[in-house]
Write a protein that holds these residues in place. Structure first.
Motif, mmCIF file in Angstrom:
data_model
loop_
_atom_site.group_PDB
_atom_site.id
_atom_site.type_symbol
_atom_site.label_atom_id
_atom_site.label_comp_id
_atom_site.label_asym_id
_atom_site.label_seq_id
_atom_site.Cartn_x
_atom_site.Cartn_y
_atom_site.Cartn_z
ATOM 1 N N ASP A 1 0.568 -1.456 -0.416
ATOM 2 C CA ASP A 1 -0.029 -0.009 0.054
ATOM 3 C C ASP A 1 1.515 1.381 -0.313
ATOM 4 O OD1 ASP A 1 -2.160 -2.196 -0.194
ATOM 5 O OD2 ASP A 1 -3.036 -1.508 2.258
ATOM 6 N N PHE A 2 1.382 1.497 1.033
ATOM 7 C CA PHE A 2 2.326 2.495 0.676
ATOM 8 C C PHE A 2 4.210 2.641 0.522
ATOM 9 C CE2 PHE A 2 -0.013 2.176 4.727
ATOM 10 C CZ PHE A 2 -0.830 3.286 4.639
ATOM 11 N N GLY A 3 4.542 1.780 0.198
ATOM 12 C CA GLY A 3 5.777 1.175 -1.224
ATOM 13 C C GLY A 3 6.873 0.987 -0.133
ATOM 14 N N ALA A 4 8.112 0.658 -0.234
ATOM 15 C CA ALA A 4 9.113 -0.369 0.689
ATOM 16 C C ALA A 4 9.363 0.607 1.511
ATOM 17 C CB ALA A 4 10.022 -1.147 -0.051
ATOM 18 N N VAL A 5 9.390 2.309 0.151
ATOM 19 C CA VAL A 5 10.447 2.983 0.439
ATOM 20 C C VAL A 5 9.739 4.378 1.616
ATOM 21 C CG1 VAL A 5 11.641 5.292 0.487
ATOM 22 C CG2 VAL A 5 12.436 3.185 -0.655
ATOM 23 N N SER A 6 8.472 4.811 2.437
ATOM 24 C CA SER A 6 7.605 4.802 3.469
ATOM 25 C C SER A 6 8.104 4.795 4.951
ATOM 26 C CB SER A 6 6.002 4.355 3.192
ATOM 27 O OG SER A 6 6.513 2.634 3.895
ATOM 28 N N ARG A 7 7.090 6.034 5.432
ATOM 29 C CA ARG A 7 6.781 5.842 6.939
ATOM 30 C C ARG A 7 6.122 5.166 7.234
ATOM 31 N NH1 ARG A 7 6.203 9.630 9.937
ATOM 32 N NH2 ARG A 7 5.551 12.050 8.735
ATOM 33 N N GLU A 8 5.658 4.127 7.123
ATOM 34 C CA GLU A 8 5.007 3.178 7.610
ATOM 35 C C GLU A 8 5.824 2.014 7.914
ATOM 36 O OE1 GLU A 8 3.953 4.912 5.170
ATOM 37 O OE2 GLU A 8 1.946 5.660 5.804
ATOM 38 N N VAL A 9 7.064 2.011 6.641
ATOM 39 C CA VAL A 9 7.584 0.688 6.010
ATOM 40 C C VAL A 9 8.884 0.852 7.453
ATOM 41 C CG1 VAL A 9 9.177 -0.724 4.979
ATOM 42 C CG2 VAL A 9 6.899 0.005 4.243
ATOM 43 N N ALA A 10 9.288 2.076 7.663
ATOM 44 C CA ALA A 10 10.033 2.460 8.344
ATOM 45 C C ALA A 10 9.973 2.633 10.267
ATOM 46 C CB ALA A 10 10.302 3.914 8.267
ATOM 47 N N GLU A 11 8.856 2.868 10.277
ATOM 48 C CA GLU A 11 8.364 3.036 11.400
ATOM 49 C C GLU A 11 8.584 0.882 11.823
ATOM 50 O OE1 GLU A 11 5.596 6.342 12.184
ATOM 51 O OE2 GLU A 11 4.664 4.950 12.183
ATOM 52 N N ALA A 12 7.390 0.275 11.083
ATOM 53 C CA ALA A 12 7.205 -1.141 11.006
ATOM 54 C C ALA A 12 8.602 -2.248 11.340
ATOM 55 C CB ALA A 12 6.608 -1.886 9.840
ATOM 56 N N MET A 13 10.176 -0.934 10.537
ATOM 57 C CA MET A 13 11.553 -1.838 10.607
ATOM 58 C C MET A 13 11.720 -2.015 11.610
ATOM 59 S SD MET A 13 12.170 -0.990 6.971
ATOM 60 C CE MET A 13 14.627 -1.442 7.096
ATOM 61 N N ALA A 14 11.805 -0.381 12.716
ATOM 62 C CA ALA A 14 12.036 0.437 13.950
ATOM 63 C C ALA A 14 11.987 -0.745 14.969
ATOM 64 C CB ALA A 14 12.218 1.308 13.931
ATOM 65 N N PHE A 15 10.358 -1.431 14.142
ATOM 66 C CA PHE A 15 9.405 -1.607 15.707
ATOM 67 C C PHE A 15 9.652 -3.247 15.799
ATOM 68 C CE2 PHE A 15 6.139 -4.841 16.880
ATOM 69 C CZ PHE A 15 5.592 -3.425 18.566
ATOM 70 N N GLY A 16 9.723 -3.962 14.553
ATOM 71 C CA GLY A 16 9.976 -5.364 14.362
ATOM 72 C C GLY A 16 11.088 -5.381 14.563
ATOM 73 N N VAL A 17 12.678 -5.100 14.311
ATOM 74 C CA VAL A 17 14.107 -5.138 14.664
ATOM 75 C C VAL A 17 13.997 -5.538 16.143
ATOM 76 C CG1 VAL A 17 15.002 -3.008 14.638
ATOM 77 C CG2 VAL A 17 16.466 -5.145 14.302
ATOM 78 N N ARG A 18 13.090 -4.050 17.376
ATOM 79 C CA ARG A 18 13.353 -3.757 18.663
ATOM 80 C C ARG A 18 12.293 -5.270 18.955
ATOM 81 N NH1 ARG A 18 9.736 -1.858 22.771
ATOM 82 N NH2 ARG A 18 8.709 -0.814 21.238
ATOM 83 N N THR A 19 11.751 -5.076 18.693
ATOM 84 C CA THR A 19 10.719 -6.461 19.708
ATOM 85 C C THR A 19 11.553 -8.246 19.177
ATOM 86 O OG1 THR A 19 9.362 -6.406 17.671
ATOM 87 C CG2 THR A 19 8.963 -4.809 19.775
ATOM 88 N N LYS A 20 11.892 -7.776 18.186
ATOM 89 C CA LYS A 20 12.338 -9.699 18.191
ATOM 90 C C LYS A 20 13.679 -9.945 18.760
ATOM 91 C CE LYS A 20 13.869 -11.944 13.839
ATOM 92 N NZ LYS A 20 14.671 -12.517 12.892
ATOM 93 N N SER A 21 14.379 -8.364 18.490
ATOM 94 C CA SER A 21 15.343 -8.329 19.005
ATOM 95 C C SER A 21 15.197 -8.388 20.526
ATOM 96 C CB SER A 21 16.718 -7.730 18.871
ATOM 97 O OG SER A 21 16.745 -6.365 18.770
ATOM 98 N N ASN A 22 14.391 -8.099 21.306
ATOM 99 C CA ASN A 22 14.289 -7.935 22.561
ATOM 100 C C ASN A 22 15.196 -6.799 23.287
ATOM 101 O OD1 ASN A 22 12.943 -8.027 25.202
ATOM 102 N ND2 ASN A 22 13.972 -9.450 26.012
ATOM 103 N N THR A 23 15.361 -5.532 22.323
ATOM 104 C CA THR A 23 16.250 -4.767 23.266
ATOM 105 C C THR A 23 15.451 -3.036 23.651
ATOM 106 O OG1 THR A 23 16.598 -3.443 20.138
ATOM 107 C CG2 THR A 23 18.206 -5.409 21.110
ATOM 108 N N ASP A 24 16.771 -2.406 24.400
ATOM 109 C CA ASP A 24 15.387 -0.792 24.682
ATOM 110 C C ASP A 24 14.308 -0.235 23.232
ATOM 111 O OD1 ASP A 24 15.725 -1.710 26.884
ATOM 112 O OD2 ASP A 24 17.220 -1.111 26.811
ATOM 113 N N ILE A 25 15.666 -0.084 22.346
ATOM 114 C CA ILE A 25 15.903 0.899 21.239
ATOM 115 C C ILE A 25 15.475 -0.148 19.563
ATOM 116 C CG2 ILE A 25 16.752 3.107 19.830
ATOM 117 C CD1 ILE A 25 17.385 3.457 22.951
#
Lengths: 416, 416
Positions: free
Chosen positions: A326-350
């Motif tokens: 819907d938004f393309g790989a280069v988009s606010r939505e995907v950037a946010e999902a990437m940051a959220f995804g890597v943080r939760t998957k790796s269980n880091t603070d940031i």
């Protein structure tokens, strides 16, 4: 004391290599009150080398030579030095052990041409080489000084820092010149100049202090120079001006001197006991590379997922396929999902992330080459900021990595 | 003809600015058959400038000067030139119009010090400045040539490219000088020299061909230079020697000129329609960063997993915990499991991996700082090679990334 710096090497005369050694040595000498009067570059030919030695030795108190000390036939600086000081070669036992140690570490036997590097001009003080097989030579004659070092920058640098500068610092001088560089990022040169305003409010024109703006792709450096009768006096003058500058533009200053943003952030993360993970697309690993340049980064850096393909963004980071569609790989939505995804998957603070168009192709009218979204996620918030870093691929990556690290710095410090 | 390049400016002597002008000018002069015999840098003081002019003018056919032509009080090169050639200043109408045009574009009136820049030494040919207010000066006297240009790199460059090089090219020269650099990696300088052997078997000493060894942390460059009566002749001579060198050490040569290993590999992967994934520990993302420096790398590069923590190696790459427990994270077994893991998880043709001790701490007697295992996996084989890349953290990362890319190159080419 005034010095001449002589660089030796055909690679310099044909323009194959930009000479960075001269500027480094000049700055170092200034820091111990030695001015540089001339810099000369000559090729790998003995008559030219000897003539440069004669002209320098007859005019200056200090002569520093780099280059032409390697093991092969085109390295003739040592030979020229022996001719110039009319001295033979002798074995230096410590240099020989250094050659053998370096080769032992590589698991190979040194050859004769390697061991020959431990032959040094008789009468010199040997400057041992921490990183390579060619030692440096240091002569003190009638109150004047002559040093020869390899041209390989990091080998030369450690000899200057560990041997020459401590030696000259101990000798003392009539005045000193101190430089201090404040590194800023995230603000263009003209904006910074405007916020700083008239330099007369920081220091009078005849104070011996100068301020220079040095722009680079990663930010503008502010260089303060002070000439004074003592280090203490110069340091005090610089500190005063620095405090005034910080009052105006302090939040943009992320480091002093040569320190890189990744080291500043590393210290902050360690201090705050925060852990970090990274999801990169367009920066392709550069952020992780920079973070892991800091020794001890394993304390706070867990992992980075360099998700170049769309599938890898979905598989590795749990970015919903629908977002990419819907938004393309280069988009606010995907950037946010990437940051959220890597943080939760790796269980880091940031978690931080990048997705953009590094070029030179792949841009559209709506999403041009240079566009990048930088994402940030912690337990309280997930957000992304939009930038454009132009169409030079490498510079794009560097600037995007800098912006991501700067966003992280500001979040940790709760700036703005 | 042989030239001297003189750079004028205190900013160079204090090390504030790295001199990139010299290398640019040298390369340009070489291209029209003019050798550079010496490069000199002096400060903004007339006696020093005059002495450098005298020494250059008495020894070289061409003298090119940059810097010190600006409008402020510390710019004294023009004054020194008038003294040197014993000539007064006269107005150059075209230069004056250029100053006025530039100020009109900015919407401000030029001041007297700006219009003064149109005063030029009488008897010179004026080199107009496309980008700034300071013109250059060109003198031709008794078959010798003297040019002075501003030190601002892009102003100087356009004068060199638009005026000087066409001028010297038209004059023609008795010979041209061509350079070609062959980049090698994975072999130390002394071993390369030994395998190459006596250069007399490649070219006689008086052939006008030279071979130089230029070491760097990423490998040794072999620079061939040919001086000949024509470009064609020089090119032929270089090709001949190159063929002989390749017969001896061809497998170590990965690129020509400035090309980087990641670009060479990118072309190979694209050509062979192979896809790549990367698992990095100690290199921390540098391999992925380098691979993605190549435009179009998304065609063959799928993802990289930068697994810094042990948990991430297990979680992301499926490395069995027992391997890490029994052999340690830095081991052949783990390197192989990482390369295999990333390849199968990402479904690419090839996986490569690194695990090592970048230092400065964390080493043991058995596993010292600098140790690295580099893994490779394709559908036919999975293997790992052991290296030691020393105790400088950044250089360790660079050398390890180079070795990993070189292993990949050799595997694709089925070398040795």
């Amino acid at each position: 004391m005034v010095a001449e710096i002589i660089s030796i090497g055909d690679e310099l005369l044909i323009g194959q290599v930009v000479n960075t050694n001269q500027a480094f040595i000049a700055e170092q000498l200034n820091s111990v009150g030695i001015l540089v009067g001339r810099m000369t570059t000559v090729g790998d030919r003995k008559p030219d080398i000897l003539r440069s030695f004669e002209q320098a030795w007859s005019s200056y108190d200090v002569v520093l030579v780099t280059g032409g000390l390697g093991p092969t036939h085109d390295d003739i600086t040592r030979d020229a030095i022996c001719d110039f000081f009319k001295t033979p070669l002798v074995v230096d036992q410590q240099a020989l052990e250094n050659v053998r140690r370096i080769f032992a570490r590589r698991g190979v036997e040194p050859k004769k041409i390697n061991e020959d590097q431990a032959m040094v001009p008789s009468g010199c003080t040997v400057i041992q080489n921490r990183y390579g097989t060619a030692p440096g030579y240091f002569f003190e004659k009638e109150g004047r000084y002559f040093a020869a070092m390899p041209g390989v920058p990091f080998e030369m640098k450690s000899m200057v820092e560990d041997f020459l500068i401590p030696f000259f610092a101990k000798k003392g001088s009539d005045y000193v010149i101190l430089h201090k560089t404040l590194k800023t990022t995230g603000i263009p040169e003209s904006f910074l100049a405007e916020q700083i305003g008239d330099t007369n409010q920081y220091f009078p024109a005849d104070s011996g202090i100068t301020l220079a703006f040095l722009p680079s792709p990663l930010g503008v450096r502010l260089r303060l120079s002070a000439r004074a009768r003592s280090s203490d006096e110069a340091k005090r003058a610089i500190d005063e001006v620095e405090a005034k500058l910080r009052a105006k533009v302090g939040k943009y200053i992320y480091a002093i001197g040569d320190e890189e943003l990744e080291h500043v952030i590393g210290k902050m993360l360690a201090e705050h006991k925060l852990t970090l993970s990274v999801a990169e697309s367009c920066t392709g690993g550069l952020i992780a590379d920079r973070i892991t340049n800091a020794p001890g980064s394993s304390r706070y850096f867990d992992r980075a997922l360099i998700t170049y393909s769309n599938e890898s963004k979905v598989e590795e980071l749990g970015v919903p396929e629908s977002l990419i569609r819907d938004f393309g790989a280069v988009s606010r939505e995907v950037a946010e999902a990437m940051a959220f995804g890597v943080r939760t998957k790796s269980n880091t603070d940031i978690g931080i992330s990048t997705t953009g168009i590094a070029g030179p192709t792949g841009g559209t009218a709506e999403k041009p080459v240079g566009l990048v979204w930088i994402g940030y996620s912690d337990k309280n918030e997930t957000l992304a900021l939009r930038f454009n870093f132009g169409d030079d691929r490498r510079r794009f990556k560097e600037r995007a990595s800098q912006a991501a690290l700067e966003l992280l710095r500001r979040k940790i410090l709760k700036l703005e």
